[in-house]
Design a protein around this motif. Structure first.
Motif, PDB file in Angstrom:
ATOM      1  N   PRO A 113       0.842  -1.209   0.000  1.00 49.11           N
ATOM      2  CA  PRO A 113       0.000   0.000   0.000  1.00 49.11           C
ATOM      3  C   PRO A 113       0.872   1.252   0.000  1.00 49.11           C
ATOM      4  O   PRO A 113       1.952   1.267   0.572  1.00 49.11           O
ATOM      5  N   LYS A 114       0.375   2.262  -0.689  1.00 50.91           N
ATOM      6  CA  LYS A 114       1.121   3.529  -0.742  1.00 50.91           C
ATOM      7  C   LYS A 114       1.139   4.152   0.646  1.00 50.91           C
ATOM      8  O   LYS A 114       0.134   4.126   1.347  1.00 50.91           O
ATOM      9  N   PRO A 115       2.278   4.694   1.023  1.00 48.98           N
ATOM     10  CA  PRO A 115       2.299   5.368   2.328  1.00 48.98           C
ATOM     11  C   PRO A 115       1.410   6.616   2.276  1.00 48.98           C
ATOM     12  O   PRO A 115       1.263   7.257   1.239  1.00 48.98           O
ATOM     13  N   GLU A 116       0.807   6.922   3.426  1.00 46.34           N
ATOM     14  CA  GLU A 116      -0.077   8.087   3.466  1.00 46.34           C
ATOM     15  C   GLU A 116       0.742   9.360   3.312  1.00 46.34           C
ATOM     16  O   GLU A 116       1.828   9.486   3.873  1.00 46.34           O
ATOM     17  N   ALA A 117       0.209  10.266   2.546  1.00 40.18           N
ATOM     18  CA  ALA A 117       0.902  11.541   2.327  1.00 40.18           C
ATOM     19  C   ALA A 117       0.594  12.455   3.504  1.00 40.18           C
ATOM     20  O   ALA A 117      -0.545  12.864   3.716  1.00 40.18           O
ATOM     21  N   ILE A 118       1.600  12.780   4.283  1.00 38.84           N
ATOM     22  CA  ILE A 118       1.412  13.614   5.464  1.00 38.84           C
ATOM     23  C   ILE A 118       1.677  15.091   5.158  1.00 38.84           C
ATOM     24  O   ILE A 118       1.294  15.970   5.913  1.00 38.84           O
ATOM     25  N   MET A 121      -1.387  17.405   5.177  1.00 35.02           N
ATOM     26  CA  MET A 121      -1.889  17.657   6.525  1.00 35.02           C
ATOM     27  C   MET A 121      -0.993  18.663   7.256  1.00 35.02           C
ATOM     28  O   MET A 121      -1.483  19.530   7.975  1.00 35.02           O
TER      29      MET A 121
END
Length: 127
Positions: free
Chosen positions: A10-15, A18
């Protein structure tokens, strides 16, 4: 034999978005907030039974020795500056030390009456 594609990670969440929003909110709150100036000297306010918040805008400070302070000026210069910003419907708020002698407060109130102030509120702390 299994020729199916291997499962993808899964693609890492883009922080970063945020973080951008948090900084924008921080800048917004810093720009829209009002910082109150510090009180010119330490004042112990008198206590009273009623706890209604004062609503006056100009604030005149009186310390234990009867020294006056208004908008960065002290003594007679404070009263002079106060008379320049006064309008007819102003309610003056006095923040006086609880240990201030009543005679000194009465003398200051007499001077304010001669200046044209008809409504004065004394700031007190609730008991």
């Amino acid at each position: 034999m299994d020729f199916a594609d291997p499962p993808r990670k899964p693609k890492p969440e883009a922080i970063v978005p945020m973080i951008n929003v948090v900084f924008l909110l921080l800048i917004f709150f810093l720009m829209t907030s009002q910082v109150a100036p510090p009180e010119p000297f330490d004042i112990e306010t008198p206590t009273a039974m009623e706890d209604q918040e004062p609503v006056a805008d100009p604030v005149l400070y009186l310390d234990l020795s009867g020294r006056l302070h208004f908008d960065g000026a002290e003594g007679d210069a404070a009263l002079d500056r106060l008379s320049r910003v006064r309008s007819d419907n102003d309610v003056l708020m006095i923040k006086a030390d609880a240990r201030l002698e009543a005679a000194q407060l009465a003398g200051t109130l007499a001077r304010l009456t001669r200046m044209g102030f008809v409504s004065v509120e004394l700031v007190v702390a609730p008991q």
